[in-house]
Design a protein around this motif. Structure first.
Motif, mmCIF file in Angstrom:
data_model
loop_
_atom_site.group_PDB
_atom_site.id
_atom_site.type_symbol
_atom_site.label_atom_id
_atom_site.label_comp_id
_atom_site.label_asym_id
_atom_site.label_seq_id
_atom_site.Cartn_x
_atom_site.Cartn_y
_atom_site.Cartn_z
ATOM 1 N N ALA A 105 0.856 -1.184 0.000
ATOM 2 C CA ALA A 105 0.000 0.000 0.000
ATOM 3 C C ALA A 105 0.895 1.238 0.000
ATOM 4 O O ALA A 105 2.129 1.148 0.049
ATOM 5 C CB ALA A 105 -0.909 -0.013 1.226
ATOM 6 N N GLN A 141 -6.685 1.120 -1.068
ATOM 7 C CA GLN A 141 -5.853 0.054 -0.515
ATOM 8 C C GLN A 141 -5.100 0.604 0.684
ATOM 9 O O GLN A 141 -4.126 1.345 0.548
ATOM 10 C CB GLN A 141 -4.866 -0.496 -1.548
ATOM 11 N N ARG A 142 -5.538 0.237 1.883
ATOM 12 C CA ARG A 142 -4.960 0.772 3.110
ATOM 13 C C ARG A 142 -3.893 -0.128 3.718
ATOM 14 O O ARG A 142 -3.228 0.273 4.672
ATOM 15 C CB ARG A 142 -6.064 1.016 4.138
ATOM 16 N N ASP A 143 -3.746 -1.331 3.199
ATOM 17 C CA ASP A 143 -2.766 -2.253 3.776
ATOM 18 C C ASP A 143 -2.151 -3.070 2.651
ATOM 19 O O ASP A 143 -2.735 -3.208 1.561
ATOM 20 C CB ASP A 143 -3.447 -3.169 4.799
#
Length: 406
Positions: A194, A391-393
Motif C-alpha cells: 500500500a 488500498q490501506r494495507d
C-alpha cells in the motif's frame, strides 16, 4: 440631563468599542477586518475612514484594506499606491476640502500602515480603534508565520515519512523470493504494498528435509514495521537452514524468543506480528504452526473450498509461547490448491465498510480453480482491489497447487 447624556454616550462608546475589539481580535485576513470595521464604525460615530496597509513587496507603498465615506462603504482600487499620496485615487470623490486625522498603525517598533478618520469622530474612539486594528494586523502577521512554519514542518514530516516508506517498500520487496520452483508444486506469489507500507512477509525456503513456506504481517506501517519484518525474514531463514528437521512449532517459538527482546527492550516498541510457518514433508503432507489468517484449501476431487483454522498465537508479545503453539497437519491431494494470504486482502473495505472476507477469496478460488496459479493470484488481488475504495494495507498472497507429476 447633560451629565446623564454624557455618561450614556460614554457607556455606549465603551460597549461599541468592546464589541469592535472582539471582532477585530479574530480578524486574521483583510476580508474579516473590513467586515468588522463595517459593522462597528457606524455605532462609534465614525462616518469617514480609511485603512491602508504597508505593501509587503513594495517599499513606500500602501494597499487599501477598508474605506468608508459619509457612512457608506467605498469600493476603492486594490492596487498599491505611493505613501506620499496618503489615500488612494477617488477616495474622497470630487469634494474640494476635507478635514481628516491620520494615525500611524504601529505595534511596538513595527509600522504596519495608516488609518484616517474624519474630525467629527471622538479622539478616544479613534485611538482605541487604531490600537485594536494594529494589534489585529500584528496577530495576523504572527498567525501567517505560524501557518508557514507549520506548513513547512508538515511538509518536512511528509517528506521524511515518504522517505521512510520508500525504504520500507524497498526492504519489503527486495527480500521477497524472486523465483519459486519447488518440485511437486505449481506456485504463484505476490506482494502488493500500500502507499503506507506495512510489514507483510512471505518466503519459500527449500531444505534437504523438505520445503518451508512462511507468511506473516507486522502491525503498523512504515520503517519500523519494515525493520521487524526484516528481523523475521533473517531469523526464519537462519533457523530453517540450520535446523531443517525441526518441527514448525519449535522454529516459531525460537523466532518469538528473538523478537520479544529486540522489539520490547531494544527498540522500546509494542509491535507484534501474525506469523505462520508451514513445512512440506512430501506427498502433499504439511505440518504448520503459528497464528495467522486461516488457510484456504480447494479440494479438486470435491470441487469445493474449505477453511483451515490456525490455532497458534502471534509472535513478539510474550517471552514463551510454546504452550500456545501446537503443530497442525494438513494433507493435500493431487491438484488441490492451498492459498495463504495476509489481512490486507481479507479485510479490504468497500465504501460501506464491509470487508472483502475470506469467504469471498474462497469464492474466487472455487470459481477459477482450473486456471494456472498465476491467474488465480491476479484474480484474487484484482477482486480485492476492486472491492476496496482505497488500498490501506499491503496485500500478499501465495497460491500453491500440489501436482505430484511435476
Amino acid at each position: 440631563r447633560l451629565e446623564g447624556r454624557t455618561a450614556l454616550n460614554l457607556m455606549t462608546r465603551a460597549t461599541g468599542l468592546r464589541t469592535a475589539s472582539q471582532k477585530l481580535s479574530v480578524a486574521l485576513d483583510s476580508f474579516t477586518l473590513a467586515a468588522a470595521l463595517e459593522q462597528s464604525l457606524p455605532g462609534l460615530g465614525v462616518k469617514t475612514s480609511l485603512v491602508a496597509l504597508c505593501a509587503p513587496n513594495a517599499a513606500e507603498c500602501f494597499l487599501p484594506a477598508f474605506a468608508a465615506q459619509d457612512g457608506k462603504i467605498l469600493k476603492v482600487a486594490s492596487d498599491a499606491y505611493p505613501t506620499r499620496e496618503l489615500f488612494p485615487p477617488n477616495f474622497l470623490g470630487d469634494s474640494e476640502r476635507w478635514a481628516l486625522v491620520a494615525f500611524a498603525l504601529t505595534f511596538e517598533k513595527s509600522v504596519l500602515g495608516m488609518m484616517l478618520f474624519d474630525t467629527g469622530a471622538d479622539a478616544f474612539v479613534c485611538e482605541a480603534l487604531r490600537s485594536q486594528v494594529a494589534g489585529s494586523l500584528m496577530l495576523r502577521s504572527l498567525h501567517g508565520r505560524i501557518l508557514e512554519e507549520t506548513t513547512a514542518r508538515e511538509r518536512l514530516a511528509r517528506e521524511q515519512l515518504q522517505g521512510e516508506m520508500n525504504i520500507a517498500r524497498r526492504i519489503q520487496t527486495a527480500l521477497a523470493p524472486r523465483q519459486i520452483d519447488v518440485p511437486g508444486f505449481e506456485i504463484a506469489a505476490g506482494m502488493f504494498p500500500a502507499d503506507e507500507v506495512g510489514g507483510d512477509y512471505y518466503d519459500v525456503i527449500q531444505t534437504d528435509g523438505g520445503c518451508f513456506f512462511g507468511i506473516g504481517d507486522v502491525t503498523g506501517h512504515g520503517l519500523l514495521s519494515g525493520l521487524v519484518m526484516l528481523m523475521i525474514q533473517s531469523c526464519v531463514s537462519a533457523l530453517v537452514r540450520s535446523r531443517p528437521l525441526a518441527a514448525p512449532s519449535e522454529l516459531v517459538c525460537e523466532l518469538n524468543s528473538v523478537l520479544v527482546p529486540n522489539i520490547r527492550e531494544r527498540l522500546g516498541q509494542d509491535e507484534y506480528a501474525t506469523f505462520m510457518l508451514l513445512k512440506h514433508t512430501g506427498c502433499g503432507k504439511f505440518s504448520f504452526a503459528g497464528g495467522h489468517e486461516d488457510l484456504i484449501v480447494y479440494r479438486a476431487a470435491e470441487r469445493r473450498c474449505e477453511i483451515v483454522q490456525s490455532n497458534g498465537v502471534w509472535v513478539g508479545i510474550r517471552n514463551d509461547i510454546s504452550d500456545a503453539t501446537p503443530d497442525q497437519d494438513l494433507q493435500l491431494g493431487p491438484e488441490d490448491l492451498l492459498i495463504l494470504h495476509t489481512d490486507g486482502i481479507s479485510e479490504a473495505q468497500n465504501g460501506r465498510f464491509e470487508q472483502f472476507s475470506i469467504a469471498r477469496i474462497a469464492e474466487v478460488v472455487q470459481k477459477h480453480a482450473a486456471r494456472p496459479c498465476s491467474e488465480i493470484l491476479d484474480l484474487i488481488i484484482g477482486a480485492a482491489r476492486e472491492w476496496a475504495t482505497v488500498q490501506r494495507d499491503d496485500m500478499t498472497c501465495l497460491v500453491l497447487r500440489y501436482s505430484p507429476a511435476r
